[in-house]
Enzyme design. Structure first.
Site, PDB file in Angstrom:
ATOM      1  N   HIS F  15      84.771  37.234  23.870  1.00  0.00           N
ATOM      2  CA  HIS F  15      85.000  36.858  22.579  1.00  0.00           C
ATOM      3  C   HIS F  15      83.758  35.964  21.998  1.00  0.00           C
ATOM      4  O   HIS F  15      83.087  35.537  22.823  1.00  0.00           O
ATOM      5  CB  HIS F  15      86.300  36.092  22.176  1.00  0.00           C
ATOM      6  CG  HIS F  15      86.432  34.532  22.324  1.00  0.00           C
ATOM      7  ND1 HIS F  15      87.124  33.970  21.617  1.00  0.00           N
ATOM      8  CD2 HIS F  15      85.675  33.981  23.246  1.00  0.00           C
ATOM      9  CE1 HIS F  15      87.181  32.579  22.135  1.00  0.00           C
ATOM     10  NE2 HIS F  15      86.342  32.601  23.296  1.00  0.00           N
ATOM     11  N   CYS F  34      80.368  28.267  22.278  1.00  0.00           N
ATOM     12  CA  CYS F  34      81.407  29.474  21.926  1.00  0.00           C
ATOM     13  C   CYS F  34      80.694  30.689  21.158  1.00  0.00           C
ATOM     14  O   CYS F  34      81.142  31.800  20.742  1.00  0.00           O
ATOM     15  CB  CYS F  34      82.838  29.030  21.062  1.00  0.00           C
ATOM     16  SG  CYS F  34      83.653  28.116  22.317  1.00  0.00           S
ATOM     17  N   HIS F  40      80.911  35.722  25.614  1.00  0.00           N
ATOM     18  CA  HIS F  40      81.452  34.926  26.683  1.00  0.00           C
ATOM     19  C   HIS F  40      83.079  35.331  26.984  1.00  0.00           C
ATOM     20  O   HIS F  40      83.516  36.204  26.183  1.00  0.00           O
ATOM     21  CB  HIS F  40      81.312  33.459  26.778  1.00  0.00           C
ATOM     22  CG  HIS F  40      82.243  32.725  25.765  1.00  0.00           C
ATOM     23  ND1 HIS F  40      81.865  32.730  24.417  1.00  0.00           N
ATOM     24  CD2 HIS F  40      83.567  32.137  26.034  1.00  0.00           C
ATOM     25  CE1 HIS F  40      83.066  32.063  23.924  1.00  0.00           C
ATOM     26  NE2 HIS F  40      83.925  31.518  24.891  1.00  0.00           N
ATOM     27  N   HIS F  42      87.232  34.745  28.825  1.00  0.00           N
ATOM     28  CA  HIS F  42      88.386  34.129  29.650  1.00  0.00           C
ATOM     29  C   HIS F  42      89.309  34.949  30.180  1.00  0.00           C
ATOM     30  O   HIS F  42      89.368  36.123  29.736  1.00  0.00           O
ATOM     31  CB  HIS F  42      88.975  33.248  28.553  1.00  0.00           C
ATOM     32  CG  HIS F  42      88.215  32.356  27.795  1.00  0.00           C
ATOM     33  ND1 HIS F  42      87.742  31.022  28.176  1.00  0.00           N
ATOM     34  CD2 HIS F  42      87.686  32.336  26.259  1.00  0.00           C
ATOM     35  CE1 HIS F  42      86.880  30.407  27.227  1.00  0.00           C
ATOM     36  NE2 HIS F  42      86.985  31.103  26.214  1.00  0.00           N
ATOM     37  N   ASP F  80      93.452  43.374  26.857  1.00  0.00           N
ATOM     38  CA  ASP F  80      93.177  43.415  28.113  1.00  0.00           C
ATOM     39  C   ASP F  80      91.888  44.004  28.467  1.00  0.00           C
ATOM     40  O   ASP F  80      91.677  45.305  28.347  1.00  0.00           O
ATOM     41  CB  ASP F  80      94.316  43.723  29.413  1.00  0.00           C
ATOM     42  CG  ASP F  80      93.623  43.303  30.735  1.00  0.00           C
ATOM     43  OD1 ASP F  80      93.072  42.106  30.899  1.00  0.00           O
ATOM     44  OD2 ASP F  80      94.076  44.102  31.725  1.00  0.00           O
ATOM     45  N   HIS F  81      90.938  43.283  29.119  1.00  0.00           N
ATOM     46  CA  HIS F  81      89.512  43.997  29.419  1.00  0.00           C
ATOM     47  C   HIS F  81      88.812  44.479  28.178  1.00  0.00           C
ATOM     48  O   HIS F  81      88.260  45.489  28.099  1.00  0.00           O
ATOM     49  CB  HIS F  81      89.836  45.036  30.588  1.00  0.00           C
ATOM     50  CG  HIS F  81      89.702  44.585  31.790  1.00  0.00           C
ATOM     51  ND1 HIS F  81      90.773  44.087  32.332  1.00  0.00           N
ATOM     52  CD2 HIS F  81      88.848  44.367  32.889  1.00  0.00           C
ATOM     53  CE1 HIS F  81      90.550  43.631  33.718  1.00  0.00           C
ATOM     54  NE2 HIS F  81      89.456  43.824  34.010  1.00  0.00           N
ATOM     55  N   GLU F 125      93.745  29.348  26.806  1.00  0.00           N
ATOM     56  CA  GLU F 125      92.271  29.842  26.780  1.00  0.00           C
ATOM     57  C   GLU F 125      91.657  29.388  28.082  1.00  0.00           C
ATOM     58  O   GLU F 125      90.689  30.201  28.903  1.00  0.00           O
ATOM     59  CB  GLU F 125      91.454  29.368  25.794  1.00  0.00           C
ATOM     60  CG  GLU F 125      90.389  30.186  25.494  1.00  0.00           C
ATOM     61  CD  GLU F 125      89.747  29.876  23.950  1.00  0.00           C
ATOM     62  OE1 GLU F 125      89.997  30.644  22.947  1.00  0.00           O
ATOM     63  OE2 GLU F 125      88.955  28.925  23.888  1.00  0.00           O
TER      64      GLU F 125
END
Lengths: 136, 136, 136, 136, 136, 136
Positions: F15, F34, F40, F42, F80-81, F125
């Site tokens: 994100h 951020c 980047h 998480h 996801d991914h 996060e």
């Protein structure tokens, strides 16, 4: 007396696994969800373990603050809150699998450490998936 | 370049430690609370660690999804939500101590892996009690 | 000044989810793998949280050793290394779901605590599945 | 069949890192915040790992309860809720760095274990700082 | 839209539980091992939870970096690698039980936060013993 | 009898926090690291907690497998991914802060749950930064 001293650190990064010289289909069949074109990301946990003789005067193998600062300078500054593929030169031509990231970290720390000390890197990509590199 | 790739998985099972050829008293003195006649159970956490050369084309020692699927097929399907003593043939005549469970898992995964790869199994019976088997 | 004091404890137990008044098929469709006839098991983690006024003389709401001893007497002695269905009278006619186990633990601790203190029980059946009961 | 059996334990203690034969300034430059004159403290987590042959009759390398009791007798009784510098004779003249604490624990457990068993100690001073001693 | 934002931090400190106006025997009977005359210590884990409206422009209740910096300034600078009884003025006349430490932290952070935000402090003295204070 | 049932799940995503209607400099001053232009990422950990009456016939508030499947369908498949900014329609015009992600997840699960059940979402996060949304 030989002891191993370990320091745990972390960084958050985006990455994508693919080879530009392969078709999207071949990348998908090999890298699956990790080939998402817009990247995905992880909270990487890193353990750097240094083995060597204990200094009898201080009782330290290495001051763990020195080790923590070294990880900060060499790994966190370059990798944290970054896109490994696009922002980190070492991965311009090297796929950022956990294996390769551990290898790159090992090389960056190795050249800053006393040659008398051994170094091992463990890198957690997720709490359930991790790799270890010992320089072999 | 040689790297170790580790995958963590889990299964929930009942077991009892005892030898049918011993009296209840002898079983109690050796196995204590683990000899409860109606069984007890654990959330077992399993780490399978595979060591080998990194494939320079993919950056993988082994696709960790392949390793996760292998653990699912060989361990989770047979052990999860089961009674190790009564439901798992390998423990019909082998006491399901953590040591023996790690050994049985190692054998099941070993025969499915490329012989060029080394295998190590760590099995957590509880967060404070665990064992490691390297095939020696 | 009102504070909540929490103590974490654990016990390892076998259980099975099923109703004897239902067919095996109906039990299977409702309870799935948890209906394994020979039981399965868990490392249960328990958090007992007690809320009340701080005693100005000691700085304690409750001596956490008192709370730990109470959990030992009321929960660990009866549940640890046991089969909940067969060895624990409270589950002779009550299905040992996580919900019901939390409820039984709450009742056992409630009657031993000062009525001026509130009690909440959180029970982890696995690290990913847990329940909370507040006596409502 | 050779297996490693590990037991995790913990103790809470105060300590200070400094040498009485050095000036306060030199202690500060070497030990930093760990030289606080009134001490500071940690929840130490200890893993004792014992490697040896599995007894074919019991399926045990060592009864983990025996290992837990040994850690209790040799480490917890002497170190838990103590000031390592002032209350523990082994640190009267040895700086209680994590390296030295691991070494002292290794020596205390080593002399109580069967010589056929290998021993490794891992000591966590914090979740991010830990050391390992294997008797080398 | 109301959300709770939580930040976890830690500090390592020594402490002792006792009242100078009580005899050693009375202190021992009330505080047990925590009355060790030379202190003991902990790795305290702290969770500060702030509840309030989400700012529609930033998507933040509070920038978590602001919260982390506040915890650093108010708690870590004063408490980390310190003796709570001797080095921290707030505990000159207040027994540093977990309850009282949580209360002191709550007061220190409360006066630095926007009054429109609610604050809750959870303090882990060990992984198994923790307290929560909500300002009531 | 009212009980809360919680299920923990996870997803890995990339994100970036920024507003296209702000300058890069303003984004940097508000969102700091951020705002990295190439994203980047998480390992997000999600806890969905459902509160309601226990069904006396099954001992369940909700079958936790039903809850796990619902999280899979509504959250893991979509997030996801993935790159939250580019791949997830809900964040086309909503900054993917932890607060907003928790809110979006709450809305997706809320509409699939029985209205008699309460829902709370906690989203980690990182292990040290997390948020909770209760639908208020």
């Amino acid at each position: 007396m030989k002891i191993t001293v370990s320091r745990k650190a972390h960084f958050n990064a985006a990455h994508r696994l693919y080879r530009p010289d392969w078709s999207f289909e071949k990348n998908d069949s090999v890298f699956g969800k990790c080939n998402n074109a817009n990247f995905h990301g992880h909270n990487y946990e890193l353990v750097a373990s240094v083995t060597g003789a204990v200094n009898p005067e201080t009782g330290y193998v290495i001051d763990i603050k020195t080790l923590a600062d070294l990880i900060y300078d060499e790994v966190e500054v370059s990798f944290d809150h970054k896109n490994l593929n696009l922002d980190v030169p070492e991965f311009a031509e090297l796929i950022p699998t956990a294996e390769h990231i551990a290898y790159v970290i090992w090389r960056k720390l190795r050249k800053r450490l006393d040659p008398a000390l051994d170094l091992e890197i463990t890198l957690y990509e997720t709490p359930r998936n991790f790799v270890t590199y010992r320089g072999e």
